[in-house]
Scaffold this active site. Sequence first.
Site, PDB file in Angstrom:
ATOM      1  N   PRO A  85       0.849  -1.028   0.022  1.00  0.00           N
ATOM      2  CA  PRO A  85       0.087   0.176  -0.020  1.00  0.00           C
ATOM      3  C   PRO A  85       0.915   1.213  -0.061  1.00  0.00           C
ATOM      4  O   PRO A  85       0.490   2.349  -0.333  1.00  0.00           O
ATOM      5  CB  PRO A  85      -0.814   0.041   1.394  1.00  0.00           C
ATOM      6  CG  PRO A  85      -0.780  -1.550   1.757  1.00  0.00           C
ATOM      7  CD  PRO A  85       0.578  -2.061   1.322  1.00  0.00           C
ATOM      8  N   GLU A 112       2.347  -8.582   8.466  1.00  0.00           N
ATOM      9  CA  GLU A 112       2.593  -7.241   8.332  1.00  0.00           C
ATOM     10  C   GLU A 112       3.626  -6.586   7.362  1.00  0.00           C
ATOM     11  O   GLU A 112       3.715  -5.494   7.198  1.00  0.00           O
ATOM     12  CB  GLU A 112       3.446  -6.735   9.824  1.00  0.00           C
ATOM     13  CG  GLU A 112       2.544  -6.913  11.164  1.00  0.00           C
ATOM     14  CD  GLU A 112       1.004  -6.074  11.019  1.00  0.00           C
ATOM     15  OE1 GLU A 112       1.452  -5.342  10.513  1.00  0.00           O
ATOM     16  OE2 GLU A 112       0.152  -6.805  11.429  1.00  0.00           O
ATOM     17  N   ARG A 150      -1.998  -8.000 -21.535  1.00  0.00           N
ATOM     18  CA  ARG A 150      -2.981  -7.966 -22.434  1.00  0.00           C
ATOM     19  C   ARG A 150      -2.177  -6.807 -23.489  1.00  0.00           C
ATOM     20  O   ARG A 150      -2.919  -6.754 -24.667  1.00  0.00           O
ATOM     21  CB  ARG A 150      -4.269  -7.442 -22.021  1.00  0.00           C
ATOM     22  CG  ARG A 150      -4.452  -6.343 -21.228  1.00  0.00           C
ATOM     23  CD  ARG A 150      -5.715  -6.208 -20.465  1.00  0.00           C
ATOM     24  NE  ARG A 150      -7.018  -6.372 -21.496  1.00  0.00           N
ATOM     25  CZ  ARG A 150      -7.416  -5.581 -22.160  1.00  0.00           C
ATOM     26  NH1 ARG A 150      -6.714  -4.123 -22.402  1.00  0.00           N
ATOM     27  NH2 ARG A 150      -8.308  -5.730 -23.242  1.00  0.00           N
ATOM     28  N   ASP A 165      -9.628   0.976 -25.919  1.00  0.00           N
ATOM     29  CA  ASP A 165      -9.864   1.020 -24.530  1.00  0.00           C
ATOM     30  C   ASP A 165      -9.892   2.134 -23.904  1.00  0.00           C
ATOM     31  O   ASP A 165      -9.232   2.983 -24.476  1.00  0.00           O
ATOM     32  CB  ASP A 165      -8.854  -0.092 -23.956  1.00  0.00           C
ATOM     33  CG  ASP A 165      -8.997  -1.593 -24.150  1.00  0.00           C
ATOM     34  OD1 ASP A 165     -10.219  -1.719 -24.389  1.00  0.00           O
ATOM     35  OD2 ASP A 165      -8.354  -2.453 -23.829  1.00  0.00           O
TER      36      ASP A 165
HETATM   37  N1  SAM Z   1       1.286  -3.535   7.304  1.00  0.00           N
HETATM   38  C1  SAM Z   1       1.090  -3.271   5.921  1.00  0.00           C
HETATM   39  C2  SAM Z   1       0.569  -1.706   5.927  1.00  0.00           C
HETATM   40  O1  SAM Z   1      -0.300  -1.442   6.303  1.00  0.00           O
HETATM   41  O2  SAM Z   1       1.049  -1.145   4.843  1.00  0.00           O
HETATM   42  C3  SAM Z   1       0.012  -3.918   5.237  1.00  0.00           C
HETATM   43  C4  SAM Z   1       0.439  -5.496   5.252  1.00  0.00           C
HETATM   44  S1  SAM Z   1      -0.806  -6.332   4.289  1.00  0.00           S
HETATM   45  C5  SAM Z   1      -1.806  -6.865   5.520  1.00  0.00           C
HETATM   46  C6  SAM Z   1       0.136  -7.583   3.846  1.00  0.00           C
HETATM   47  C7  SAM Z   1       0.725  -7.465   2.384  1.00  0.00           C
HETATM   48  O3  SAM Z   1      -0.459  -7.359   1.395  1.00  0.00           O
HETATM   49  C8  SAM Z   1       1.412  -6.261   1.925  1.00  0.00           C
HETATM   50  O4  SAM Z   1       2.798  -6.551   2.533  1.00  0.00           O
HETATM   51  C9  SAM Z   1       1.538  -6.238   0.444  1.00  0.00           C
HETATM   52  O5  SAM Z   1       2.340  -7.231  -0.190  1.00  0.00           O
HETATM   53  C10 SAM Z   1       0.018  -6.660   0.145  1.00  0.00           C
HETATM   54  N2  SAM Z   1      -0.932  -5.653  -0.011  1.00  0.00           N
HETATM   55  C11 SAM Z   1      -1.918  -5.159   0.862  1.00  0.00           C
HETATM   56  N3  SAM Z   1      -2.675  -3.962   0.160  1.00  0.00           N
HETATM   57  C12 SAM Z   1      -2.105  -3.846  -0.766  1.00  0.00           C
HETATM   58  C13 SAM Z   1      -2.321  -2.783  -1.851  1.00  0.00           C
HETATM   59  N4  SAM Z   1      -3.359  -1.957  -1.694  1.00  0.00           N
HETATM   60  N5  SAM Z   1      -1.638  -3.033  -2.864  1.00  0.00           N
HETATM   61  C14 SAM Z   1      -0.240  -3.647  -3.020  1.00  0.00           C
HETATM   62  N6  SAM Z   1      -0.023  -4.727  -2.164  1.00  0.00           N
HETATM   63  C15 SAM Z   1      -0.974  -4.763  -0.907  1.00  0.00           C
END
Ligand code: SAM
Length: 254
Positions: A85, A112, A150, A165
Amino acid sequence: MRIDIITIFPELFNPFLQLGIVKKALEKKTVDIRAHDLRNFALDKHRMVDDYPYGGGPGMVLKPEPIWRAVEQIPQPRRVVFLTPHGRTFDQEKAWEMAQLKNLVLICGRYEGVDERVREELVDEEISIGDYVLNGGEIPAMVIMEAVIRLLPEVLGDEDSVVGDSFYQGLLDHPHYTRPEEFKGYRVPGVLLSGDHKKIARWRKKESLRQTLLKRPDLIKKANLDPEDRDLLAEIEAEIEEGLGGKEDRNEKC
Ligand code: SAM
């Protein structure tokens, strides 16, 4: 193009790889996708890939060594992307850029996330698929792969070509209609049945501009519009001002 995914759940990718356009691209060898089980790169006999966070607190953290070992066996040059994120939000422009790469590595976090040293020293780029938190990076990896694959040469047939698209020319796509000609009293716009290709192209461009103006005015501001597009946009704005050109006017009720 080769895409390597590093994940604790490689089996999640099985249906994704076995259906539709992705399957076709794999069969044509346009893309080679390998989902690596992170546990195969663990150093201990229990195949441990996570551990408690230093400093305490909830959740587990993916350890650095298995991820490092998994990435290092992938040929160079490679772009190492961590799904998180924290990353830059994925968009069509990024998809086009990634479609030019020879080797893309997608690291899927869990719990995490990953040890910070992975992010600082091993990862070239961090990508998010939006401002929300998922349980893992596997679905983000599929989102990215589908958008990128794609765009690879000869993956899509004519019938589902990327030209036209949404985002291809910085605008949203125009509306589409299929049979029946009339449904629940609503008719397909007459111009689409006219056989006049010039008029159809003009209608599609105008409706693409209208959709974008109404739904994503931010895109209109950035779009590279030519004088004809500007004239069409002025027509749409005039129609809106007069209260015309709404859904009721465009769907010809019988
Ligand atoms: N503690 C982290 C934070 O708040 O930034 C979130 C961890 S999340 C539960 C577990 C994993 O899901 C992350 O390490 C990431 O690889 C993936 N993930 C979760 N949300 C994502 C998003 N919006 N975009 C990309 N990867 C995501």
